[in-house]
Design a protein around this motif. Sequence first.
Motif, PDB file in Angstrom:
ATOM      1  N   ALA A  41       5.047  16.669  -2.685  1.00 52.09           N
ATOM      2  CA  ALA A  41       5.407  15.638  -2.532  1.00 52.09           C
ATOM      3  C   ALA A  41       6.042  14.951  -4.012  1.00 52.09           C
ATOM      4  CB  ALA A  41       3.832  14.872  -1.863  1.00 52.09           C
ATOM      5  N   GLY A  42       7.069  14.037  -3.665  1.00 58.77           N
ATOM      6  CA  GLY A  42       7.530  13.378  -4.426  1.00 58.77           C
ATOM      7  C   GLY A  42       6.926  11.712  -4.440  1.00 58.77           C
ATOM      8  N   PHE A  43       7.129  11.193  -6.297  1.00 59.83           N
ATOM      9  CA  PHE A  43       7.312  10.520  -6.555  1.00 59.83           C
ATOM     10  C   PHE A  43       7.847  10.350  -7.514  1.00 59.83           C
ATOM     11  CE2 PHE A  43       3.774  12.565  -8.411  1.00 59.83           C
ATOM     12  CZ  PHE A  43       3.656  12.418  -9.421  1.00 59.83           C
ATOM     13  N   HIS A  44       8.078   8.878  -8.274  1.00 64.83           N
ATOM     14  CA  HIS A  44       8.484   8.692  -9.506  1.00 64.83           C
ATOM     15  C   HIS A  44       7.424   8.471 -10.481  1.00 64.83           C
ATOM     16  CE1 HIS A  44      12.268   8.858  -7.385  1.00 64.83           C
ATOM     17  NE2 HIS A  44      13.172   9.202  -8.356  1.00 64.83           N
ATOM     18  N   LEU A  45       8.141   8.371 -11.891  1.00 65.38           N
ATOM     19  CA  LEU A  45       6.991   8.035 -12.765  1.00 65.38           C
ATOM     20  C   LEU A  45       7.995   6.844 -13.509  1.00 65.38           C
ATOM     21  CD1 LEU A  45       6.406  11.395 -14.285  1.00 65.38           C
ATOM     22  CD2 LEU A  45       4.344   9.735 -13.586  1.00 65.38           C
ATOM     23  N   GLY A  46       7.545   5.466 -14.032  1.00 64.60           N
ATOM     24  CA  GLY A  46       8.365   4.979 -14.511  1.00 64.60           C
ATOM     25  C   GLY A  46       7.266   4.289 -15.595  1.00 64.60           C
ATOM     26  N   GLY A  47       8.438   4.019 -16.767  1.00 62.71           N
ATOM     27  CA  GLY A  47       7.507   3.030 -17.974  1.00 62.71           C
ATOM     28  C   GLY A  47       8.666   2.442 -19.439  1.00 62.71           C
TER      29      GLY A  47
ATOM     30  N   MET B 162      -4.030  17.059  10.277  1.00 62.75           N
ATOM     31  CA  MET B 162      -5.299  17.431  11.043  1.00 62.75           C
ATOM     32  C   MET B 162      -4.474  18.240  11.556  1.00 62.75           C
ATOM     33  SD  MET B 162      -7.207  14.357  11.135  1.00 62.75           S
ATOM     34  CE  MET B 162      -6.186  13.178  11.963  1.00 62.75           C
ATOM     35  N   GLU B 163      -4.820  19.368  12.720  1.00 65.88           N
ATOM     36  CA  GLU B 163      -4.168  19.683  13.874  1.00 65.88           C
ATOM     37  C   GLU B 163      -4.002  19.022  14.978  1.00 65.88           C
ATOM     38  OE1 GLU B 163      -5.146  23.521  16.669  1.00 65.88           O
ATOM     39  OE2 GLU B 163      -6.446  22.842  15.105  1.00 65.88           O
ATOM     40  N   GLY B 164      -2.614  18.965  15.541  1.00 62.16           N
ATOM     41  CA  GLY B 164      -2.125  17.998  17.121  1.00 62.16           C
ATOM     42  C   GLY B 164      -1.247  16.856  15.880  1.00 62.16           C
ATOM     43  N   GLY B 165      -1.453  16.081  14.590  1.00 58.84           N
ATOM     44  CA  GLY B 165      -1.455  15.413  13.633  1.00 58.84           C
ATOM     45  C   GLY B 165       0.065  15.490  14.296  1.00 58.84           C
ATOM     46  N   VAL B 166       0.531  14.152  13.148  1.00 57.50           N
ATOM     47  CA  VAL B 166       2.219  14.506  13.165  1.00 57.50           C
ATOM     48  C   VAL B 166       2.756  14.928  12.183  1.00 57.50           C
ATOM     49  CG1 VAL B 166       3.903  12.322  11.565  1.00 57.50           C
ATOM     50  CG2 VAL B 166       1.528  11.520  12.800  1.00 57.50           C
ATOM     51  N   GLU B 167       3.635  15.621  12.606  1.00 61.42           N
ATOM     52  CA  GLU B 167       4.277  16.661  11.608  1.00 61.42           C
ATOM     53  C   GLU B 167       5.486  15.815  11.251  1.00 61.42           C
ATOM     54  OE1 GLU B 167       3.859  20.135  12.154  1.00 61.42           O
ATOM     55  OE2 GLU B 167       2.759  19.952  13.717  1.00 61.42           O
ATOM     56  N   GLY B 168       5.365  16.779   9.233  1.00 58.30           N
ATOM     57  CA  GLY B 168       6.305  16.107   8.306  1.00 58.30           C
ATOM     58  C   GLY B 168       6.121  16.760   7.416  1.00 58.30           C
ATOM     59  N   PRO B 169       6.583  17.057   6.364  1.00 58.40           N
ATOM     60  CA  PRO B 169       6.315  17.161   4.938  1.00 58.40           C
ATOM     61  C   PRO B 169       5.757  16.355   4.270  1.00 58.40           C
ATOM     62  CG  PRO B 169       8.092  16.004   4.512  1.00 58.40           C
ATOM     63  CD  PRO B 169       7.556  16.077   6.367  1.00 58.40           C
ATOM     64  N   ASP B 170       4.565  17.269   3.098  1.00 57.76           N
ATOM     65  CA  ASP B 170       4.255  16.292   2.083  1.00 57.76           C
ATOM     66  C   ASP B 170       4.451  15.587   1.366  1.00 57.76           C
ATOM     67  OD1 ASP B 170       1.943  18.378   2.891  1.00 57.76           O
ATOM     68  OD2 ASP B 170       1.529  18.414   1.000  1.00 57.76           O
ATOM     69  N   GLN B 171       3.738  13.896   1.747  1.00 61.23           N
ATOM     70  CA  GLN B 171       5.149  13.200   1.221  1.00 61.23           C
ATOM     71  C   GLN B 171       3.924  11.504   1.101  1.00 61.23           C
ATOM     72  OE1 GLN B 171       7.837  11.392   3.849  1.00 61.23           O
ATOM     73  NE2 GLN B 171       6.555  12.285   5.572  1.00 61.23           N
TER      74      GLN B 171
ATOM     75  N   TRP C 114       0.919  -1.476   0.374  1.00 60.89           N
ATOM     76  CA  TRP C 114       0.178  -0.087   0.104  1.00 60.89           C
ATOM     77  C   TRP C 114       0.783   1.089  -0.160  1.00 60.89           C
ATOM     78  CZ3 TRP C 114      -4.684   0.585  -2.078  1.00 60.89           C
ATOM     79  CH2 TRP C 114      -5.353   1.700  -1.190  1.00 60.89           C
ATOM     80  N   VAL C 115       0.433   2.205  -0.723  1.00 60.86           N
ATOM     81  CA  VAL C 115       1.471   3.565  -0.936  1.00 60.86           C
ATOM     82  C   VAL C 115      -0.274   4.066  -0.081  1.00 60.86           C
ATOM     83  CG1 VAL C 115       2.767   2.847  -2.273  1.00 60.86           C
ATOM     84  CG2 VAL C 115       1.184   4.258  -2.741  1.00 60.86           C
ATOM     85  N   ASP C 116       0.135   5.953   0.904  1.00 61.30           N
ATOM     86  CA  ASP C 116      -0.964   6.694   1.102  1.00 61.30           C
ATOM     87  C   ASP C 116       0.408   7.755   1.360  1.00 61.30           C
ATOM     88  OD1 ASP C 116       0.113   7.151   3.123  1.00 61.30           O
ATOM     89  OD2 ASP C 116      -1.285   6.134   4.419  1.00 61.30           O
ATOM     90  N   LEU C 117      -0.987   9.212   0.882  1.00 54.86           N
ATOM     91  CA  LEU C 117      -0.177  10.464   1.262  1.00 54.86           C
ATOM     92  C   LEU C 117      -0.730  11.462   1.646  1.00 54.86           C
ATOM     93  CD1 LEU C 117       0.933  12.157  -1.334  1.00 54.86           C
ATOM     94  CD2 LEU C 117      -1.371  13.304  -1.998  1.00 54.86           C
TER      95      LEU C 117
ATOM     96  N   ALA D 205      19.309  16.046   2.889  1.00 54.04           N
ATOM     97  CA  ALA D 205      18.502  15.107   2.332  1.00 54.04           C
ATOM     98  C   ALA D 205      18.301  14.208   3.008  1.00 54.04           C
ATOM     99  CB  ALA D 205      18.350  15.224   0.887  1.00 54.04           C
ATOM    100  N   PRO D 206      17.113  13.703   3.493  1.00 59.19           N
ATOM    101  CA  PRO D 206      16.897  12.526   4.380  1.00 59.19           C
ATOM    102  C   PRO D 206      16.562  11.053   3.189  1.00 59.19           C
ATOM    103  CG  PRO D 206      14.580  13.372   3.927  1.00 59.19           C
ATOM    104  CD  PRO D 206      15.323  14.396   3.072  1.00 59.19           C
ATOM    105  N   ALA D 207      17.107  10.151   3.795  1.00 61.51           N
ATOM    106  CA  ALA D 207      16.681   8.710   3.057  1.00 61.51           C
ATOM    107  C   ALA D 207      15.225   8.588   3.181  1.00 61.51           C
ATOM    108  CB  ALA D 207      17.568   7.864   3.889  1.00 61.51           C
ATOM    109  N   GLY D 208      14.835   7.679   2.502  1.00 63.30           N
ATOM    110  CA  GLY D 208      13.599   7.650   2.379  1.00 63.30           C
ATOM    111  C   GLY D 208      12.576   6.652   1.606  1.00 63.30           C
TER     112      GLY D 208
END
Length: 265
Positions: A256-262, A61-70, A11-14, A208-211
């Motif tokens: 939020a970063g992602f890749h495209l492949g084809g 959400m207010e009070g939720g986990v802090e962090g960048p869009d990802q 699964w993946v989520d944004l 730049a963080p690992a990810g």
Amino acid sequence: MTQPKAGDPVWVDLYTADPDRSIAFYGELFGWTAERASEEFGGYITFRKDGKAVAGGMGKMEGGVEGPDQWTVYLSAADARATAEAATAHGGTVVVPPMDVGDLGAMAVLGDPGGAGVGIWQAGSFGGIETAAIVNDGKWRDHDGAPSWFELRTRDYETSLDFYRDVFGWNDTFAMPEAPGFRYTTIHSTSPMLGGVMDASGFLPEGAPAGWTVYFGADDVDKAVAKVVELGGTILSPAEDTPYGRVAAVADITGAGFHLGGDVA
């Protein structure tokens, strides 16, 4: 997807600051539709392609986990709570503690020893991605707008591999032949391999963080990149041919970063 093995990406989520803009962006880019759950599930978004679940989304959400869009990649686990305990025992951290999601399953989010975030999904009535691209003999199948490859880029290559083997049961990995500046291990040794771990110590920018990153399939990578820009996203790495297909790195309308492949152009 076929029946996942332990530790398979399922699964993946944004995580997004603007769910409405994100829904519009991915709808235009991939033809995804979006369903919002009730308040009981925090308004969680399920993205669908041709009626099949391909990804999820959650607004900040207010009070939720802090962090960048990802984007977050989730790996399969038979027991989310036991997996979280194993993660802390092997040098990881728990970012979001294990929790039940109705009868759908249970989830958690971890930090691995290299600093990358990764999710856990223990399937209940919902198994995860219902359609996914498969890379077979260098060709992509059933891929437009579907999750197609899942990749960890880390500075702590050996330590990270040991962590995922110990915590998620990766016991069928394949180390690709090494070359100067290139070390890569796939999650499985035979097709479909689904994803892998890259030694990124030589090219991750300082700070730049690992990810983990997800690759979404595109019938035409160059057209998809142009569409990303048209919709307000950005190019992180231009499209290029590789031995495994044509790929590009982009960011969506909120960053939020992602890749495209084809297939190779």
